[in-house]
Design an enzyme around this catalytic site. Sequence first.
Site, short mmCIF file in Angstrom:
data_model
loop_
_atom_site.label_atom_id
_atom_site.label_comp_id
_atom_site.label_asym_id
_atom_site.label_seq_id
_atom_site.Cartn_x
_atom_site.Cartn_y
_atom_site.Cartn_z
N LYS A 234 -69.49 109.71 8.98
CA LYS A 234 -70.71 109.68 8.16
C LYS A 234 -70.77 108.46 7.25
O LYS A 234 -69.78 107.79 7.01
CB LYS A 234 -70.84 110.99 7.38
CG LYS A 234 -71.34 112.09 8.32
CD LYS A 234 -71.68 113.35 7.61
CE LYS A 234 -72.21 114.36 8.63
NZ LYS A 234 -72.44 115.67 8.03
N ARG A 268 -65.94 119.90 11.92
CA ARG A 268 -66.77 119.32 12.98
C ARG A 268 -66.41 117.84 13.11
O ARG A 268 -66.46 117.12 12.11
CB ARG A 268 -68.23 119.52 12.60
CG ARG A 268 -69.25 119.16 13.65
CD ARG A 268 -70.66 119.51 13.17
NE ARG A 268 -71.65 119.04 14.12
CZ ARG A 268 -72.16 117.83 14.13
NH1 ARG A 268 -71.78 116.94 13.23
NH2 ARG A 268 -73.06 117.49 15.03
C1 8Y4 Z 1 -72.56 108.84 12.06
C2 8Y4 Z 1 -72.16 109.96 12.70
C3 8Y4 Z 1 -73.52 108.90 11.11
C4 8Y4 Z 1 -72.73 111.16 12.44
C5 8Y4 Z 1 -74.11 110.11 10.84
C6 8Y4 Z 1 -73.71 111.23 11.50
C7 8Y4 Z 1 -73.31 118.32 10.28
C8 8Y4 Z 1 -73.85 119.16 11.25
C9 8Y4 Z 1 -74.55 117.15 11.59
C10 8Y4 Z 1 -72.47 118.86 9.28
C11 8Y4 Z 1 -72.79 120.98 10.36
C12 8Y4 Z 1 -74.06 113.61 11.62
C13 8Y4 Z 1 -75.38 118.89 13.19
C14 8Y4 Z 1 -75.13 114.51 11.20
N1 8Y4 Z 1 -73.76 117.05 10.52
N2 8Y4 Z 1 -73.59 120.48 11.31
N3 8Y4 Z 1 -74.62 118.42 12.06
N4 8Y4 Z 1 -72.24 120.21 9.38
N5 8Y4 Z 1 -72.51 122.27 10.36
N6 8Y4 Z 1 -74.35 112.38 11.20
O1 8Y4 Z 1 -72.00 118.21 8.35
O2 8Y4 Z 1 -73.10 113.96 12.24
S1 8Y4 Z 1 -75.41 115.84 12.32
#
Ligand code: 8Y4
Length: 294
Positions: A234, A268
């Site tokens: 993130k 996750r």
């Molecule tokens: C790079 C990689 C930049 C990933 C942004 C991201 C969560 C989630 C997401 C979380 C739960 C993400 C679906 C966002 N984040 N579900 N989902 N908890 N339960 N962004 O933190 O990975 S998507």
Amino acid sequence: MQPMPNGEVAIQQQPTWSVAGRELALDRVLVMGIVNVTPDSFADGGRYFNHADALAHARQLIDEGADVIDIGGESTRPGADDVSPDEEIRRVVPLLEALAPSAVPLSVDTSKPEVMRAALAAGAAIINDVRALQQPGAVEAVADSGCGLVLMHMQGTPRTMQQAPYYRDVIDEVVQFLAERVRYARAQGIDARRIAVDPGFGFGKRLADNLALLKHLARFERLGAALAVGLSRKSMLARLTGRDVDDRTAGSVALAAIAVLNGARIVRAHDVAATVDAVRVAAAAAQGEAFDGT
Ligand code: 8Y4
């Protein structure tokens, strides 16, 4: 229940997470491997929107030790396009059907009741809802199924959430929100043992908010639900390390270990092999002994 030195009684997380008739033990940490089937995915450059590639990716994460596979058909990155329920179902259901024979419980990342129903009919054991069952019809879609649930906090919507996040007291507000969502789900007939809660790192949060939530994660144990976190790759890691999204494994693994030390039981992650090692180490360090008692 052990009284704590200050006289309080610790309210423990549930011993198992009940997901579609299976009891996942929470005395160990569960790693939820991320598989995106979105053409506009940001984390992996959209490489896994194709069915065959997504399936191969999921199988690799299972080989690396994922306890759960979390399948997402809708990008929740800031500013992402909306996806229709039918399109999301077309992305997710074939993957569920192909993975159903594998022993690993399958989770679907969705907020849409139509997608929840189709996913559960196709064998999903868990619904991971970043909107915590706030869409009309969502709670009815999951209530009678017995599926596991992840209820996540988000301030705002994916389109607007990073514009001006603001909290009077971020920990208090996120705990209160999740407490209310747990009460709501239980009032609609969902057993507490089915519910995991997640503070939603990066979802309408500044860097300081994310760091405060990480430091004070133990306050979420009072909700009596399994504690889930998503920190992998993130943007808080962009700020902390200066790295691009494809080069954040070490930072992600460090955050996962810290989350486990502070009480997380479900993590996750994109980088499953590295995360499995990190959470094993962190869980042993948190307990002060190895799992075999040595
Ligand atoms: C790079 C990689 C930049 C990933 C942004 C991201 C969560 C989630 C997401 C979380 C739960 C993400 C679906 C966002 N984040 N579900 N989902 N908890 N339960 N962004 O933190 O990975 S998507």
